[in-house]
Design a protein around this motif. Structure first.
Motif, PDB file in Angstrom:
ATOM      1  N   ARG A 144       0.816  -1.206   0.000  1.00 15.23           N
ATOM      2  CA  ARG A 144       0.000   0.000   0.000  1.00 15.23           C
ATOM      3  C   ARG A 144       0.851   1.257   0.000  1.00 15.23           C
ATOM      4  O   ARG A 144       0.493   2.256  -0.616  1.00 15.23           O
ATOM      5  N   TYR A 145       1.983   1.217   0.691  1.00 16.51           N
ATOM      6  CA  TYR A 145       2.789   2.429   0.845  1.00 16.51           C
ATOM      7  C   TYR A 145       4.022   2.440  -0.045  1.00 16.51           C
ATOM      8  O   TYR A 145       4.935   3.210   0.176  1.00 16.51           O
ATOM      9  N   ARG A 146       4.034   1.581  -1.050  1.00 14.57           N
ATOM     10  CA  ARG A 146       5.204   1.560  -1.924  1.00 14.57           C
ATOM     11  C   ARG A 146       5.307   2.829  -2.759  1.00 14.57           C
ATOM     12  O   ARG A 146       6.352   3.135  -3.312  1.00 14.57           O
ATOM     13  N   ASP A 147       4.206   3.549  -2.892  1.00 15.92           N
ATOM     14  CA  ASP A 147       4.206   4.758  -3.702  1.00 15.92           C
ATOM     15  C   ASP A 147       3.478   5.851  -2.923  1.00 15.92           C
ATOM     16  O   ASP A 147       2.243   5.959  -2.979  1.00 15.92           O
ATOM     17  N   SER A 148       4.219   6.655  -2.204  1.00 14.02           N
ATOM     18  CA  SER A 148       3.612   7.689  -1.367  1.00 14.02           C
ATOM     19  C   SER A 148       2.899   8.741  -2.212  1.00 14.02           C
ATOM     20  O   SER A 148       1.906   9.320  -1.774  1.00 14.02           O
ATOM     21  N   SER A 149       3.397   9.019  -3.424  1.00 17.65           N
ATOM     22  CA  SER A 149       2.753  10.012  -4.278  1.00 17.65           C
ATOM     23  C   SER A 149       1.353   9.572  -4.668  1.00 17.65           C
ATOM     24  O   SER A 149       0.405  10.370  -4.644  1.00 17.65           O
ATOM     25  N   PHE A 150       1.187   8.299  -5.015  1.00 17.17           N
ATOM     26  CA  PHE A 150      -0.129   7.793  -5.393  1.00 17.17           C
ATOM     27  C   PHE A 150      -1.059   7.744  -4.184  1.00 17.17           C
ATOM     28  O   PHE A 150      -2.257   8.041  -4.296  1.00 17.17           O
ATOM     29  N   THR A 151      -0.525   7.380  -3.025  1.00 12.28           N
ATOM     30  CA  THR A 151      -1.334   7.358  -1.808  1.00 12.28           C
ATOM     31  C   THR A 151      -1.874   8.750  -1.496  1.00 12.28           C
ATOM     32  O   THR A 151      -3.051   8.921  -1.164  1.00 12.28           O
ATOM     33  N   ARG A 152      -1.017   9.764  -1.615  1.00 14.65           N
ATOM     34  CA  ARG A 152      -1.462  11.129  -1.353  1.00 14.65           C
ATOM     35  C   ARG A 152      -2.492  11.569  -2.388  1.00 14.65           C
ATOM     36  O   ARG A 152      -3.484  12.237  -2.059  1.00 14.65           O
ATOM     37  N   LEU A 153      -2.277  11.194  -3.658  1.00 14.24           N
ATOM     38  CA  LEU A 153      -3.203  11.581  -4.715  1.00 14.24           C
ATOM     39  C   LEU A 153      -4.582  10.963  -4.493  1.00 14.24           C
ATOM     40  O   LEU A 153      -5.607  11.648  -4.623  1.00 14.24           O
ATOM     41  N   THR A 154      -4.641   9.674  -4.178  1.00  6.60           N
ATOM     42  CA  THR A 154      -5.941   9.029  -3.967  1.00  6.60           C
ATOM     43  C   THR A 154      -6.653   9.607  -2.749  1.00  6.60           C
ATOM     44  O   THR A 154      -7.880   9.746  -2.750  1.00  6.60           O
ATOM     45  N   ALA A 155      -5.886   9.954  -1.713  1.00  8.73           N
ATOM     46  CA  ALA A 155      -6.503  10.561  -0.532  1.00  8.73           C
ATOM     47  C   ALA A 155      -7.118  11.910  -0.880  1.00  8.73           C
ATOM     48  O   ALA A 155      -8.234  12.239  -0.449  1.00  8.73           O
ATOM     49  N   ALA A 156      -6.402  12.720  -1.678  1.00  2.15           N
ATOM     50  CA  ALA A 156      -6.927  14.031  -2.069  1.00  2.15           C
ATOM     51  C   ALA A 156      -8.160  13.887  -2.956  1.00  2.15           C
ATOM     52  O   ALA A 156      -9.121  14.651  -2.834  1.00  2.15           O
ATOM     53  N   ALA A 157      -8.152  12.891  -3.864  1.00  4.72           N
ATOM     54  CA  ALA A 157      -9.316  12.666  -4.722  1.00  4.72           C
ATOM     55  C   ALA A 157     -10.520  12.216  -3.890  1.00  4.72           C
ATOM     56  O   ALA A 157     -11.649  12.663  -4.121  1.00  4.72           O
ATOM     57  N   ALA A 158     -10.286  11.354  -2.909  1.00  4.11           N
ATOM     58  CA  ALA A 158     -11.381  10.897  -2.046  1.00  4.11           C
ATOM     59  C   ALA A 158     -11.940  12.026  -1.203  1.00  4.11           C
ATOM     60  O   ALA A 158     -13.143  12.063  -0.912  1.00  4.11           O
ATOM     61  N   ASP A 159     -11.092  12.966  -0.801  1.00  5.29           N
ATOM     62  CA  ASP A 159     -11.548  14.085   0.023  1.00  5.29           C
ATOM     63  C   ASP A 159     -12.571  14.959  -0.704  1.00  5.29           C
ATOM     64  O   ASP A 159     -13.292  15.730  -0.071  1.00  5.29           O
ATOM     65  N   ARG A 160     -12.656  14.847  -2.014  1.00  8.29           N
ATOM     66  CA  ARG A 160     -13.665  15.585  -2.764  1.00  8.29           C
ATOM     67  C   ARG A 160     -15.080  15.149  -2.383  1.00  8.29           C
ATOM     68  O   ARG A 160     -16.044  15.873  -2.633  1.00  8.29           O
ATOM     69  N   TYR A 161     -15.211  13.965  -1.802  1.00 10.80           N
ATOM     70  CA  TYR A 161     -16.522  13.435  -1.444  1.00 10.80           C
ATOM     71  C   TYR A 161     -16.876  13.681   0.022  1.00 10.80           C
ATOM     72  O   TYR A 161     -17.956  13.295   0.466  1.00 10.80           O
ATOM     73  N   LEU A 162     -15.986  14.307   0.770  1.00  6.84           N
ATOM     74  CA  LEU A 162     -16.182  14.408   2.217  1.00  6.84           C
ATOM     75  C   LEU A 162     -17.437  15.177   2.584  1.00  6.84           C
ATOM     76  O   LEU A 162     -18.107  14.858   3.563  1.00  6.84           O
ATOM     77  N   GLY A 163     -17.804  16.187   1.813  1.00  4.66           N
ATOM     78  CA  GLY A 163     -18.978  16.969   2.139  1.00  4.66           C
ATOM     79  C   GLY A 163     -20.289  16.310   1.740  1.00  4.66           C
ATOM     80  O   GLY A 163     -21.354  16.865   2.006  1.00  4.66           O
ATOM     81  N   THR A 164     -20.251  15.131   1.105  1.00  2.00           N
ATOM     82  CA  THR A 164     -21.484  14.443   0.703  1.00  2.00           C
ATOM     83  C   THR A 164     -21.948  13.515   1.821  1.00  2.00           C
ATOM     84  O   THR A 164     -22.965  13.748   2.459  1.00  2.00           O
ATOM     85  N   SER A 165     -21.216  12.453   2.042  1.00  2.86           N
ATOM     86  CA  SER A 165     -21.529  11.522   3.123  1.00  2.86           C
ATOM     87  C   SER A 165     -20.257  10.772   3.472  1.00  2.86           C
ATOM     88  O   SER A 165     -19.360  10.593   2.638  1.00  2.86           O
ATOM     89  N   LEU A 166     -20.184  10.316   4.720  1.00  2.00           N
ATOM     90  CA  LEU A 166     -19.014   9.560   5.147  1.00  2.00           C
ATOM     91  C   LEU A 166     -18.920   8.239   4.407  1.00  2.00           C
ATOM     92  O   LEU A 166     -17.821   7.740   4.148  1.00  2.00           O
ATOM     93  N   THR A 167     -20.071   7.664   4.052  1.00  2.00           N
ATOM     94  CA  THR A 167     -20.057   6.407   3.307  1.00  2.00           C
ATOM     95  C   THR A 167     -19.404   6.591   1.949  1.00  2.00           C
ATOM     96  O   THR A 167     -18.562   5.789   1.534  1.00  2.00           O
ATOM     97  N   ALA A 168     -19.790   7.668   1.243  1.00  2.00           N
ATOM     98  CA  ALA A 168     -19.200   7.935  -0.073  1.00  2.00           C
ATOM     99  C   ALA A 168     -17.713   8.213   0.043  1.00  2.00           C
ATOM    100  O   ALA A 168     -16.907   7.759  -0.779  1.00  2.00           O
ATOM    101  N   TRP A 169     -17.314   8.942   1.082  1.00  2.00           N
ATOM    102  CA  TRP A 169     -15.895   9.251   1.280  1.00  2.00           C
ATOM    103  C   TRP A 169     -15.090   7.994   1.585  1.00  2.00           C
ATOM    104  O   TRP A 169     -14.022   7.766   1.003  1.00  2.00           O
ATOM    105  N   GLU A 170     -15.615   7.151   2.481  1.00  2.00           N
ATOM    106  CA  GLU A 170     -14.912   5.916   2.835  1.00  2.00           C
ATOM    107  C   GLU A 170     -14.809   4.998   1.621  1.00  2.00           C
ATOM    108  O   GLU A 170     -13.774   4.372   1.382  1.00  2.00           O
ATOM    109  N   PHE A 171     -15.883   4.905   0.834  1.00  2.00           N
ATOM    110  CA  PHE A 171     -15.861   4.067  -0.361  1.00  2.00           C
ATOM    111  C   PHE A 171     -14.801   4.559  -1.342  1.00  2.00           C
ATOM    112  O   PHE A 171     -14.047   3.767  -1.920  1.00  2.00           O
ATOM    113  N   ALA A 172     -14.757   5.877  -1.539  1.00  2.00           N
ATOM    114  CA  ALA A 172     -13.769   6.442  -2.464  1.00  2.00           C
ATOM    115  C   ALA A 172     -12.349   6.163  -1.980  1.00  2.00           C
ATOM    116  O   ALA A 172     -11.473   5.806  -2.779  1.00  2.00           O
TER     117      ALA A 172
END
Length: 389
Positions: A144-172
């Motif tokens: 999971r942590y072999r690529d810190s750049s990709f981990t940070r990118l996916t976290a930032a993309a998932a954060d786009r859903y934070l204001g919708t619902s926690l379920t959508a954010w966790e799924f993303a």
């Protein structure tokens, strides 16, 4: 400049849960959290575990939620056995032998010595168990942590859903990080320099959100230039989704970075001159007679040389395919479909279908790190596609 999107501020509860889920997010911190949490669970100080987890998380900057969840792996069902093992271990360490299992032992037991044995044995079991759990967790998180750049990118993309619902954010968060197809799209070089990309059956728009976030990162100088090709800044993003709720989530996450259309893919408006078309886990949800005409319709809107990416499960892949089919049935039940039907095919059948519609096709496994029999079909349009019969 990157496009703007309207962002609704997360609620107080959402902010609290976000903090609890994201604090202490490095590989070492996650391993420490699991190891120390399990050590707390093994400790004989029942009733103090929550306070211990909060204190340890604050002291060492660890994820308090994961600490407490790990502590609760030692649950009431197994706690009697754990306490028994700790008392026996403490007795053996202090006196060289364990307690005999007899009624006389319990009637003659000195509470002071019993307490010392319990504390000593509990401390030793906590330290050993916590160390083992931490080491195993650290090793398991290596991929999971072999690529810190990709981990940070996916976290930032998932954060786009934070204001919708926690379920959508966790799924993303889980889907973007765990599904290998998203990394493949970014790293493969399939993304055109400009033009139109259409995601057919885009769901909540996870791939589009990842691409939009990658474009923002490029504009802000956070893209790793020596790792992957830079995402094209002039690529127009389009999504087609049948389910209104999923389409609304995509619109929220993407704003005006993408055009999201709520429609059946068989009747939806397609952009002209498509450069890249994507269909991930879509075709098996459509009845078999409709699959060919849908692909032909998309092909007719594609430029010569454009690419169609199709991710499907290989129906000839044995138990790994059965896992996919079971997962689809469970998902359908959650959505209220009690008797779902699916139109899966083998990889050879998909290749023949795509070749007959004017594509040169190659296939690559896309189930790395999962139990699923997923395959990515890379189909390049080389001639005028024919109409499916």
């Amino acid at each position: 400049m990157p496009s703007q999107r309207r962002v609704r501020a997360p609620s107080r509860l959402q902010r609290v849960i976000y903090t609890l889920r994201t604090e202490g997010g490095s590989r070492g911190q996650e391993a420490w959290a699991i190891g120390l949490g399990l050590a707390v669970g093994f400790s004989p100080f029942i009733g103090l575990h929550l306070g211990m987890c909060i204190a340890l998380g604050w002291l060492f900057g660890l994820n308090r939620l994961k600490l407490y969840l790990a502590a609760n792996l030692v649950n009431p069902l197994i706690m009697p056995g754990v306490l028994f093992a700790e008392v026996q271990l403490g007795s053996w360490l202090r006196r060289g032998d364990a307690y005999a299992l007899s009624s006389d032992t319990f009637s003659l037991m000195d509470p002071w010595h019993f307490g010392l044995d319990l504390v000593l044995g509990g401390m030793v079991l906590s330290i050993v168990g916590g160390l083992i759990a931490g080491v195993i967790t650290y090793a398991a998180l290596g991929r999971r942590y072999r690529d810190s750049s990709f981990t940070r990118l996916t976290a930032a993309a998932a954060d786009r859903y934070l204001g919708t619902s926690l379920t959508a954010w966790e799924f993303a968060r889980a889907k973007l990080r765990g599904d290998p197809v998203y990394r493949a799209v970014l790293a493969s070089g399939w993304l055109p320099a400009s033009g139109a990309l259409v995601d057919v059956g885009c769901g909540p728009g996870l791939l589009l959100a990842l691409l939009a976030q990658a474009t923002e990162d490029t504009h802000e100088g956070r893209w790793p230039p020596d790792r992957w090709p830079a995402p094209p800044a002039e690529l127009r993003l389009h999504g087609i989704e049948l389910r209104p709720r999923a389409a609304d989530l995509a619109r929220y996450a993407l704003g005006d970075a993408a055009d999201i259309q709520t429609a059946d893919a068989r009747e939806a408006r397609l952009p002209e001159a498509i450069d890249l078309a994507i269909m991930f886990d879509v075709l098996h949800l459509i009845d078999r007679p409709s699959q060919g005409p849908l692909i032909a319709r998309i092909a007719a809107a594609m430029r010569p040389g454009a690419i169609l990416l199709v991710r499907e499960a290989d129906a000839a892949a044995g138990w790994r395919f059965r896992v996919v089919r079971l997962g689809n049935r469970i998902t359908a039940l959650f959505r209220g479909r009690w008797r779902p039907t699916f139109a899966f095919r083998t990889v050879a059948e998909w290749q023949a279908e795509l070749a007959g519609l004017g594509f040169d096709v190659s296939a690559a496994p896309m189930g790395e790190g999962t139990p699923f029999a997923n395959v990515l079909l890379v189909a390049r349009r080389q001639r005028q596609s024919t109409t499916a019969s």
